[in-house]
Design a protein around this motif. Structure first.
Motif, mmCIF file in Angstrom:
data_model
loop_
_atom_site.group_PDB
_atom_site.id
_atom_site.type_symbol
_atom_site.label_atom_id
_atom_site.label_comp_id
_atom_site.label_asym_id
_atom_site.label_seq_id
_atom_site.Cartn_x
_atom_site.Cartn_y
_atom_site.Cartn_z
ATOM 1 N N ASP A 344 0.862 -1.179 0.000
ATOM 2 C CA ASP A 344 0.000 0.000 0.000
ATOM 3 C C ASP A 344 0.900 1.231 0.000
ATOM 4 O OD1 ASP A 344 -2.252 1.536 -0.032
ATOM 5 O OD2 ASP A 344 -2.748 1.260 2.094
ATOM 6 N N ASN A 345 0.296 2.372 -0.272
ATOM 7 C CA ASN A 345 1.059 3.613 -0.215
ATOM 8 C C ASN A 345 0.877 4.318 1.116
ATOM 9 O OD1 ASN A 345 -1.561 4.428 -0.476
ATOM 10 N ND2 ASN A 345 -1.232 5.777 -2.249
ATOM 11 N N GLY A 346 0.383 3.593 2.058
ATOM 12 C CA GLY A 346 0.231 4.134 3.396
ATOM 13 C C GLY A 346 0.467 3.035 4.404
ATOM 14 N N PHE A 347 -0.254 3.065 5.517
ATOM 15 C CA PHE A 347 -0.055 2.076 6.567
ATOM 16 C C PHE A 347 -1.287 1.200 6.775
ATOM 17 C CE2 PHE A 347 3.010 5.369 7.417
ATOM 18 C CZ PHE A 347 4.167 4.633 7.635
ATOM 19 N N THR A 348 -2.120 1.061 5.763
ATOM 20 C CA THR A 348 -3.286 0.174 5.830
ATOM 21 C C THR A 348 -2.953 -1.128 5.114
ATOM 22 O OG1 THR A 348 -4.166 1.196 3.827
ATOM 23 C CG2 THR A 348 -4.917 2.093 5.961
ATOM 24 N N LEU A 349 -1.921 -1.810 5.622
ATOM 25 C CA LEU A 349 -1.432 -3.000 4.940
ATOM 26 C C LEU A 349 -2.212 -4.248 5.299
ATOM 27 C CD1 LEU A 349 2.420 -2.425 5.287
ATOM 28 C CD2 LEU A 349 0.901 -1.757 3.427
ATOM 29 N N ASP A 350 -3.089 -4.178 6.264
ATOM 30 C CA ASP A 350 -3.766 -5.383 6.717
ATOM 31 C C ASP A 350 -5.091 -5.617 6.002
ATOM 32 O OD1 ASP A 350 -4.893 -3.129 7.762
ATOM 33 O OD2 ASP A 350 -5.320 -4.015 9.741
ATOM 34 N N LYS A 351 -5.423 -4.838 5.010
ATOM 35 C CA LYS A 351 -6.668 -5.027 4.283
ATOM 36 C C LYS A 351 -6.476 -6.053 3.180
ATOM 37 C CE LYS A 351 -8.588 -0.424 5.155
ATOM 38 N NZ LYS A 351 -9.107 0.812 4.531
ATOM 39 N N ILE A 352 -7.489 -6.878 2.990
ATOM 40 C CA ILE A 352 -7.420 -7.908 1.964
ATOM 41 C C ILE A 352 -7.233 -7.278 0.576
ATOM 42 C CG2 ILE A 352 -8.654 -9.798 0.853
ATOM 43 C CD1 ILE A 352 -7.655 -10.373 3.672
ATOM 44 N N ALA A 353 -7.809 -6.133 0.371
ATOM 45 C CA ALA A 353 -7.692 -5.490 -0.933
ATOM 46 C C ALA A 353 -6.257 -5.119 -1.263
ATOM 47 C CB ALA A 353 -8.584 -4.245 -0.974
ATOM 48 N N ASN A 354 -5.446 -4.958 -0.247
ATOM 49 C CA ASN A 354 -4.052 -4.586 -0.464
ATOM 50 C C ASN A 354 -3.126 -5.812 -0.520
ATOM 51 O OD1 ASN A 354 -4.695 -1.849 -0.452
ATOM 52 N ND2 ASN A 354 -4.505 -1.745 1.795
ATOM 53 N N GLY A 355 -3.712 -6.980 -0.533
ATOM 54 C CA GLY A 355 -2.902 -8.198 -0.566
ATOM 55 C C GLY A 355 -2.354 -8.489 -1.957
ATOM 56 N N MET A 356 -1.269 -9.220 -1.963
ATOM 57 C CA MET A 356 -0.671 -9.661 -3.225
ATOM 58 C C MET A 356 -0.126 -11.063 -3.008
ATOM 59 S SD MET A 356 2.965 -7.651 -3.256
ATOM 60 C CE MET A 356 4.133 -7.898 -1.916
ATOM 61 N N TYR A 357 -0.117 -11.848 -4.040
ATOM 62 C CA TYR A 357 0.446 -13.193 -3.925
ATOM 63 C C TYR A 357 0.694 -13.750 -5.312
ATOM 64 C CZ TYR A 357 -4.159 -15.100 -5.142
ATOM 65 O OH TYR A 357 -5.330 -15.402 -5.788
ATOM 66 N N ASN A 358 1.576 -14.739 -5.351
ATOM 67 C CA ASN A 358 1.730 -15.555 -6.554
ATOM 68 C C ASN A 358 2.262 -16.901 -6.122
ATOM 69 O OD1 ASN A 358 4.800 -15.872 -7.110
ATOM 70 N ND2 ASN A 358 4.582 -13.670 -6.698
ATOM 71 N N TYR A 359 1.890 -17.916 -6.832
ATOM 72 C CA TYR A 359 2.408 -19.255 -6.565
ATOM 73 C C TYR A 359 2.614 -19.955 -7.890
ATOM 74 C CZ TYR A 359 -2.650 -20.117 -6.706
ATOM 75 O OH TYR A 359 -3.975 -20.142 -7.055
ATOM 76 N N ALA A 360 3.596 -20.854 -7.873
ATOM 77 C CA ALA A 360 3.979 -21.482 -9.134
ATOM 78 C C ALA A 360 4.567 -22.857 -8.872
ATOM 79 C CB ALA A 360 5.000 -20.604 -9.876
ATOM 80 N N ALA A 361 4.466 -23.672 -9.877
ATOM 81 C CA ALA A 361 5.130 -24.979 -9.877
ATOM 82 C C ALA A 361 5.954 -25.068 -11.158
ATOM 83 C CB ALA A 361 4.116 -26.111 -9.824
ATOM 84 N N GLN A 362 7.166 -25.562 -11.044
ATOM 85 C CA GLN A 362 8.063 -25.611 -12.188
ATOM 86 C C GLN A 362 8.711 -26.976 -12.274
ATOM 87 O OE1 GLN A 362 11.517 -23.077 -11.903
ATOM 88 N NE2 GLN A 362 11.706 -22.862 -14.110
#
Length: 540
Positions: A344-362
């Motif tokens: 986030d560009n502030g300190f509201t990092l605990d919101k689901i909307a501000n989440g990011m993820y990626n997962y992969a298998a190789q």
């Protein structure tokens, strides 16, 4: 409206962890089920049924009392006991070998860590400002020129060990660590036997010094006799010269012996971690070591007693596992990875909307590498056969060492008895010749010849006794000095720290008596820790 798929509204980090958990279950059922290393078989050789040695050496059986770890105590010498105990703890070269074992344990722990998921966490913040006249920014644009960003995330990466490649790498390093433990035992036995050899050589020099002093006293009396006969015009001046030559040459030989004794004493001082200037061993006039009947055992037990044989066998086992690693390179390697966090560009990092993820298998399967994998596999097979040859050479050398020890102890025991007879005969000749010379029945040249023969016989007798004691030490060393393969650490004991240990990592957990922590005593080179009556400060 259709129902949402299960897990759709799970937090991103939970989704990634669920994915990794499912992969772990799958790999747990498949990973490691295929071990591509060839089945390891310990080498077995056809051996003779008995040793060829004879004399004091006994043909042993497994129940015989073979030498123990403190094998030097059989010589009943308190000074030697104290020196050996100190060398086993404080010898700097031995401590360095203990550190090599520690490093081998850590390398094995590093190889084992690849079996587990590698999890990392990260956090960051940045402030960014762009130029209002930057490229592609249109005239009158109201887009922001300033932006801040704060984020934190966790990343997990894991490679399931389908073909036991990681496990075999771990096993290679575990066997190499066990070989390092055997190498440490070999180095310790070498230092212990070197110290015992040097100490017995020193005591042999003391006994030779006593012979020289006795002979010097005898020759001084002979000089007085020749001078009295010359004064009475009974003998010529050449008799005095011959008597003095014999006296002075013997004194010179004793001086040379004392210089060599000092050098030997310095060598012992270094072995026990003391500066030579602060170290002195009180001389003794006789060799007092007892003859020891050493049970040899049946030939096959030697393979379990010699640490150098154990080291060669562990190298062979490691080379066997390396073949499995090379074979696994022909199969696909699968890797699972996942990253999840918040930005986030502030300190509201605990919101689901501000989440990011990626997962992969190789999955990676080398298709063409110009013969690289085949070359590696063939090289590992060659290294395994080489380790077999080296193991067999080590076994043969071990049997040679034992046969040499048996032959030397038996031969020197017989030689010592023969030399004792020669000493008695030469002493009778010396006494009778001096009596004949005093009575005017022979010349002094015959006396000198008899004196030289007597002195040489007595010195030779001491030297044979010394060599016999050293041969006993070498025989004990060739039998392993009481060591056995039971002293090798197992895979669990190899770990130098517990899985969740985060403190006191400077010193590894001691295993099988191998410790690298000797405290301040290892830095005290003054030798003040000695208490034996035969060990005193060097005279100033």
């Amino acid at each position: 409206m259709n129902a949402a798929p299960p897990g759709r509204f799970l937090p991103p980090l939970s989704r990634c962890m669920a994915l990794l958990g499912g992969c772990a279950v799958l790999a747990g059922s498949l990973g490691g089920c295929v071990d591509l290393a060839p089945k390891y078989r310990h080498e077995h050789y056809l051996l003779s049924d008995d040793w060829k040695g004879d004399g004091l050496m006994q043909y042993g059986h497994p129940s015989d009392a073979a030498p123990r770890g403190d094998w030097w105590t059989v010589f009943n010498d308190s000074t030697l006991n104290e020196l050996e105990e100190r060398a086993s703890r404080l010898n700097p070269n031995l401590q360095a070998d203990a550190e090599l074992f520690t490093q081998a344990r850590d390398i094995a722990a590093e190889a084992q860590s690849n079996l587990y998921p590698q999890i990392t966490g990260g956090a960051g913040a940045s402030q960014n400002q762009a130029s209002q006249h930057r490229l592609w920014r249109g005239a009158g644009s109201q887009g922001p020129t300033y932006m801040s960003s704060e984020q934190y995330s966790a990343t997990a990466r894991w490679e399931p060990d389908f073909w036991s490649s990681i496990r075999n790498r771990r096993r290679v390093q575990q066997r190499m660590a066990q070989a390092a433990a055997a190498d440490f035992a070999t180095a310790r036995l070498s230092i212990q036997s070197e110290l015992a050899n040097d100490y017995m050589q020193l005591r042999g020099m003391d006994a030779q010094h006593a012979v020289y002093l006795d002979s010097i006293h005898y020759y001084e009396t002979a000089v007085q006799i020749t001078k009295m006969r010359q004064a009475g015009a009974i003998a010529a001046g050449i008799d005095v010269s011959r008597a003095q030559t014999q006296l002075f040459s013997t004194q010179a030989a004793d001086t040379d012996l004392q210089a060599r004794r000092a050098v030997m004493e310095h060598a012992i001082a270094i072995l026990v971690n003391v500066t030579p200037a602060d170290f002195h061993i009180t001389p003794r006039s006789q060799i007092t070591f007892p003859k020891v009947a050493i049970p040899v055992g049946i030939p096959s037990t030697l393979l379990e007693r010699r640490p150098d044989i154990a080291s060669a066998e562990r190298h062979m086992a490691a080379a066997n596992r390396a073949i499995g690693v090379s074979r696994a390179a022909f199969y696909p390697h699968v890797t699972f990875s996942a990253t999840a966090g918040f930005m986030d560009n502030g300190f509201t990092l605990d919101k689901i909307a501000n989440g990011m993820y990626n997962y992969a298998a190789q999955a990676v399967l080398p298709l063409f590498q110009g013969g690289l994998r085949r070359a590696e596999l063939q090289r590992n097979w060659s290294q395994y056969r080489q380790s077999e040859d080296q193991y067999r050479a080590t076994v043969l050398d071990a049997f040679k060492d034992v046969e040499d020890g048996l032959s030397m102890t038996h031969g020197l025991d017989v030689e010592a008895a023969q030399q004792a007879e020669a000493v008695q005969a030469s002493m009778r000749t010396q006494n009778m010749t001096m009596q004949l010379y005093t009575g005017g029945l022979t010349n002094y040249l015959d006396v000198v010849v008899a004196q030289v023969a007597a002195l040489q016989a007595r010195i030779a007798e001491v030297q044979v006794e010394t060599r016999y004691m050293q041969a006993q030490v070498e025989l004990i060393r060739s039998l392993g000095g009481g060591w056995s393969t039971a002293e090798l650490p197992n895979n669990k004991q190899l770990r130098p720290f517990s899985p969740l240990q985060y403190t006191h990592l400077g010193m590894p957990t001691p295993v099988k008596g191998v410790s690298v922590d000797n405290g301040p005593e290892s830095r005290d080179l003054s030798g003040k820790g000695f208490h034996d009556r035969d060990l005193t400060a060097s005279p100033k």
